[in-house]
Motif scaffolding. Structure first.
Motif, short mmCIF file in Angstrom:
data_model
loop_
_atom_site.label_atom_id
_atom_site.label_comp_id
_atom_site.label_asym_id
_atom_site.label_seq_id
_atom_site.Cartn_x
_atom_site.Cartn_y
_atom_site.Cartn_z
N TYR A 77 0.85 -1.19 0.00
CA TYR A 77 0.00 0.00 0.00
C TYR A 77 0.88 1.24 0.00
O TYR A 77 2.10 1.14 0.15
N LEU A 78 0.26 2.38 -0.15
CA LEU A 78 0.96 3.66 -0.04
C LEU A 78 0.14 4.56 0.88
O LEU A 78 -1.01 4.87 0.59
N GLY A 79 0.73 4.93 2.02
CA GLY A 79 0.06 5.79 2.98
C GLY A 79 0.30 7.25 2.65
O GLY A 79 1.44 7.66 2.43
N CYS A 80 -0.79 8.03 2.58
CA CYS A 80 -0.70 9.43 2.16
C CYS A 80 -1.65 10.32 2.96
O CYS A 80 -2.71 9.87 3.41
N PHE A 81 -1.25 11.58 3.07
CA PHE A 81 -2.20 12.61 3.47
C PHE A 81 -2.90 13.06 2.20
O PHE A 81 -2.27 13.20 1.16
N ARG A 82 -4.19 13.29 2.30
CA ARG A 82 -4.93 13.91 1.21
C ARG A 82 -5.28 15.32 1.69
O ARG A 82 -5.90 15.48 2.74
N LEU A 83 -4.83 16.30 0.95
CA LEU A 83 -5.09 17.69 1.28
C LEU A 83 -5.97 18.28 0.20
O LEU A 83 -5.62 18.23 -0.99
N SER A 84 -7.11 18.79 0.60
CA SER A 84 -8.08 19.36 -0.34
C SER A 84 -8.29 20.82 -0.01
O SER A 84 -8.27 21.22 1.15
N LYS A 85 -8.50 21.61 -1.06
CA LYS A 85 -8.85 23.01 -0.87
C LYS A 85 -10.25 23.21 -1.42
O LYS A 85 -10.52 22.96 -2.58
N VAL A 86 -11.14 23.61 -0.53
CA VAL A 86 -12.52 23.87 -0.89
C VAL A 86 -12.81 25.32 -0.50
O VAL A 86 -12.78 25.66 0.68
N ASN A 87 -13.04 26.14 -1.52
CA ASN A 87 -13.16 27.59 -1.32
C ASN A 87 -11.87 28.09 -0.68
O ASN A 87 -10.81 27.91 -1.24
N SER A 88 -11.93 28.64 0.51
CA SER A 88 -10.70 29.12 1.16
C SER A 88 -10.24 28.19 2.27
O SER A 88 -9.26 28.47 2.96
N ASP A 89 -10.92 27.06 2.46
CA ASP A 89 -10.59 26.13 3.53
C ASP A 89 -9.71 24.99 3.03
O ASP A 89 -9.86 24.52 1.91
N PHE A 90 -8.81 24.54 3.91
CA PHE A 90 -7.99 23.37 3.64
C PHE A 90 -8.47 22.24 4.55
O PHE A 90 -8.64 22.44 5.75
N VAL A 91 -8.67 21.08 3.95
CA VAL A 91 -9.14 19.90 4.67
C VAL A 91 -8.14 18.78 4.43
O VAL A 91 -7.72 18.54 3.30
N MET A 92 -7.75 18.10 5.51
CA MET A 92 -6.75 17.04 5.41
C MET A 92 -7.30 15.74 6.00
O MET A 92 -8.01 15.75 7.01
N SER A 93 -6.97 14.63 5.34
CA SER A 93 -7.28 13.31 5.87
C SER A 93 -6.04 12.44 5.65
O SER A 93 -5.10 12.85 4.97
N TYR A 94 -6.05 11.25 6.22
CA TYR A 94 -4.95 10.30 6.02
C TYR A 94 -5.57 8.98 5.59
O TYR A 94 -6.67 8.63 6.01
N GLY A 95 -4.85 8.27 4.76
CA GLY A 95 -5.33 6.97 4.33
C GLY A 95 -4.30 6.26 3.48
O GLY A 95 -3.14 6.68 3.40
N ILE A 96 -4.74 5.18 2.87
CA ILE A 96 -3.84 4.38 2.04
C ILE A 96 -4.45 4.13 0.67
O ILE A 96 -5.66 4.05 0.52
N PHE A 97 -3.57 4.04 -0.33
CA PHE A 97 -3.95 3.49 -1.62
C PHE A 97 -3.69 2.00 -1.52
O PHE A 97 -2.57 1.56 -1.23
N ASP A 98 -4.70 1.20 -1.78
CA ASP A 98 -4.60 -0.24 -1.54
C ASP A 98 -4.01 -1.04 -2.69
O ASP A 98 -3.85 -2.24 -2.58
N ASN A 99 -3.66 -0.39 -3.79
CA ASN A 99 -3.15 -1.14 -4.93
C ASN A 99 -1.84 -0.56 -5.45
O ASN A 99 -1.58 -0.59 -6.65
N VAL A 100 -1.04 -0.03 -4.56
CA VAL A 100 0.27 0.50 -4.96
C VAL A 100 1.31 -0.48 -4.46
O VAL A 100 1.38 -0.79 -3.28
N HIS A 101 2.14 -0.97 -5.38
CA HIS A 101 3.12 -1.98 -5.02
C HIS A 101 4.54 -1.44 -5.20
O HIS A 101 4.85 -0.81 -6.21
N ALA A 102 5.38 -1.71 -4.23
CA ALA A 102 6.80 -1.33 -4.25
C ALA A 102 6.98 0.17 -4.52
O ALA A 102 7.82 0.57 -5.30
#
Length: 151
Positions: A77-102
């Motif tokens: 897997y690949l663990g990442c922060f996802r950072l989104s900008k919606v209007n003037s706000d920044f929203v962050m989450s954490y998660g994994i991509f389940d099909n990323v190898h090596a």
């Protein structure tokens, strides 16, 4: 906001956001065995510095939409922060991509999401953040890692 420590005993980076109860680990393995880099004197720290500098650059360039900031590299897997900008706000989450190898850090700079990466599975629900504080923390961590390199 964020802290990055080096756990030499368990051979991993530990990234923590105490306010959110987030603590993620990233093994040294993929930083050291990254075949996308020409070996440097201290590839482990230099690779992490480059990773965080890429985060900084990508965050500064985010005017709308979302970006992924990779941290935990694995052949499963690949663990990442996802950072989104919606209007003037920044929203962050954490998660994994389940099909990323090596995945190795150099191959994820910059990271562009593709269909074959699989699903992004959130392990930390989206939360509104202060992006200036995040950028300041990244700058501080990079500075600390440069100090570690020179010691």
């Amino acid at each position: 906001m964020i802290e990055l420590t080096i756990d030499n005993h368990n051979q991993q980076f530990v990234l923590e956001i105490k306010d959110l109860g987030l603590k993620e680990h990233s093994d040294f393995y993929w930083f050291v065995w990254d075949n996308g880099l020409v070996e440097e004197e201290n590839i482990l720290l230099e690779n992490q510095i480059q990773n965080l500098m890429n985060w900084h650059e990508r965050i500064l360039g985010l005017s709308s939409g979302e970006i992924y900031l990779p941290f935990d590299f694995s052949d499963q897997y690949l663990g990442c922060f996802r950072l989104s900008k919606v209007n003037s706000d920044f929203v962050m989450s954490y998660g994994i991509f389940d099909n990323v190898h090596a995945a190795s850090p150099s191959y994820c700079r910059p990271l562009y999401r593709t269909k074959d990466m699989g699903n992004f599975i959130e392990t930390l629900s989206p939360v509104k953040i202060n992006v200036k504080e995040l950028l300041n923390d990244i700058e501080r961590i990079v500075s600390d890692l440069f100090k570690e390199l020179s010691s």
